[in-house]
Enzyme design. Structure first.
Site, mmCIF file in Angstrom:
data_model
loop_
_atom_site.group_PDB
_atom_site.id
_atom_site.type_symbol
_atom_site.label_atom_id
_atom_site.label_comp_id
_atom_site.label_asym_id
_atom_site.label_seq_id
_atom_site.Cartn_x
_atom_site.Cartn_y
_atom_site.Cartn_z
ATOM 1 N N CYS A 251 -54.247 45.672 20.486
ATOM 2 C CA CYS A 251 -55.166 46.664 21.038
ATOM 3 C C CYS A 251 -54.442 47.961 21.405
ATOM 4 C CB CYS A 251 -55.932 46.062 22.218
ATOM 5 S SG CYS A 251 -57.416 46.982 22.667
ATOM 6 N N HIS A 336 -58.374 41.113 19.358
ATOM 7 C CA HIS A 336 -57.790 40.208 20.351
ATOM 8 C C HIS A 336 -57.692 38.781 19.821
ATOM 9 C CE1 HIS A 336 -57.722 42.898 23.917
ATOM 10 N NE2 HIS A 336 -58.671 43.523 23.233
ATOM 11 N N GLU A 338 -56.128 36.413 21.150
ATOM 12 C CA GLU A 338 -55.991 35.479 22.283
ATOM 13 C C GLU A 338 -57.316 35.199 22.989
ATOM 14 O OE1 GLU A 338 -56.734 39.123 24.455
ATOM 15 O OE2 GLU A 338 -55.666 38.704 22.598
#
Length: 365
Positions: A251, A336, A338
């Protein structure tokens, strides 16, 4: 029930009911299309300086719990929804949305047409607004302040002050320096689960501290704000890039590293915020569904092909979603991998980062 309002910079006024704290808040108004994950949205530092409109019509139905927070506090300036659930039902719930917003001092608004608000933001672009509860009506000075508002100093506001060390949760293989530009806890959890001891470090850490610290790799976290504002961090990243150490950016980390190699970034019309964005991995010729939260993007055409290549693109708008360095063990993604809750299709990127550290350590022996 007390009333609450949202006044946009273009003069549009929404009237609804108050949720959470009472008061008034100036912010950039954005929308998130996720059907779940409102707790993670509230505690994601990338939303610093923004009030978030959730497009899913019912919010708060499964409550909140201490285990799923992504950071130490709530970062949104305001929270907007169609319907706020008063009686959450979930065995893990330990507080309601209303109670949490009150505790964090966040002004909330429910009972408005969130579809209309989202259409305005999609057509006109993200704009500023004032979210306020009854008896906190803004005066002319506040309205002018709202129109001139910009999200600035965001990374400095969200980063930690002192390093924090998290041990590997399996047999330790590597030590990773994780630069906190607004880090989400699941990044460190993913690394710890793969045998990494993770040291979360302040965003402005001197690169020599990392290079002399015995670390095997560097992780660049997500975070808020305009990436080009962070000139000191960009200069620090140039040093880390030149070291040959494995680096993985997510990001804002992706955007900052792109700036450090000479690329450019731009502000998007309304950004990508949700858990269903299709991204194509160009090398694999495969598309993944990803979770995203960003209002800026790397301009893919400005990436110097002699230094790096665009590795991923967004299927919806062809924006740059990742870059890979040609001559160094460095890669980044805009989305993202995660995320929880959300698609976990791209969690393999953490394995890729660990493999780069394995290769680097093996080559040094």
């Amino acid at each position: 029930m007390k009333k609450a309002y949202l006044l946009l910079a273009d003069g549009t006024l929404f009237e609804g009911v108050s949720v959470g704290a009472e008061g008034a808040s100036i912010a950039e108004i954005v929308f998130n299309t996720g059907m779940a994950g409102y707790q993670e949205v509230l505690t994601d530092p990338s939303y610093y300086g923004q009030s978030v409109c959730m497009t899913y019509p019912l919010i708060g139905n499964y409550g909140l719990n201490a285990d799923d927070f992504e950071s130490r506090k709530c970062w949104v300036s305001g929270f907007i929804m169609r319907e706020a659930c008063d009686y959450p039902s979930n065995w893990r719930c330990d507080r309601s949305l209303d109670a949490y917003l009150k505790k964090e001092g966040v002004v909330g608004l429910a009972g408005i047409d969130t579809r209309r608000l989202t259409r305005i933001l999609r057509n006109s672009g993200v704009m500023n607004g004032i979210l306020y509860s009854e008896s906190h009506e803004p005066d002319e000075a506040m309205i002018e302040q709202m129109k001139a508002y910009k999200v600035t100093g965001a990374v400095k506001a969200v980063t930690i002050c002192e390093p924090e060390v998290y041990p590997a949760t399996t047999e330790q293989k590597h030590r990773v320096a994780l630069l906190d530009f607004g880090v989400k806890r699941n990044i460190q959890r993913e690394l710890c689960a793969r045998g990494c001891e993770v040291t979360v470090m302040p965003a402005y850490t001197d690169p020599q501290t990392i290079l002399n610290g015995g670390y095997d790799g560097v992780m660049l976290s997500n975070g808020p704000g305009d990436p080009s504002e962070n000139t000191e961090i960009i200069e620090n990243l140039k040093v880390l890039i030149g070291s040959g150490m494995p680096i993985f950016g997510i990001c804002l980390g992706h955007q900052l590293l792109a700036l450090a190699i000479g690329a450019e970034t731009r502000k998007m019309k309304f950004g990508h915020r949700g858990v269903n964005h299709p991204v194509k991995d160009l090398a694999k010729d495969r598309t993944y569904i990803t979770s995203q939260n960003h209002g800026y993007a790397v301009v893919g055409d400005t990436v110097n092909p002699e230094i790096a290549r665009v590795s991923h693109i967004n299927i919806n708008d062809n924006s740059c979603e990742g870059i890979e360095h040609i001559n160094a063990p460095i890669f980044t993604v805009q989305y993202h991998p995660e995320v929880k809750p959300g698609p976990q299709d791209t969690a393999y990127l953490f394995d890729q980062f660990v493999s780069l550290m394995d290769e680097k350590k093996g080559g040094a022996q």
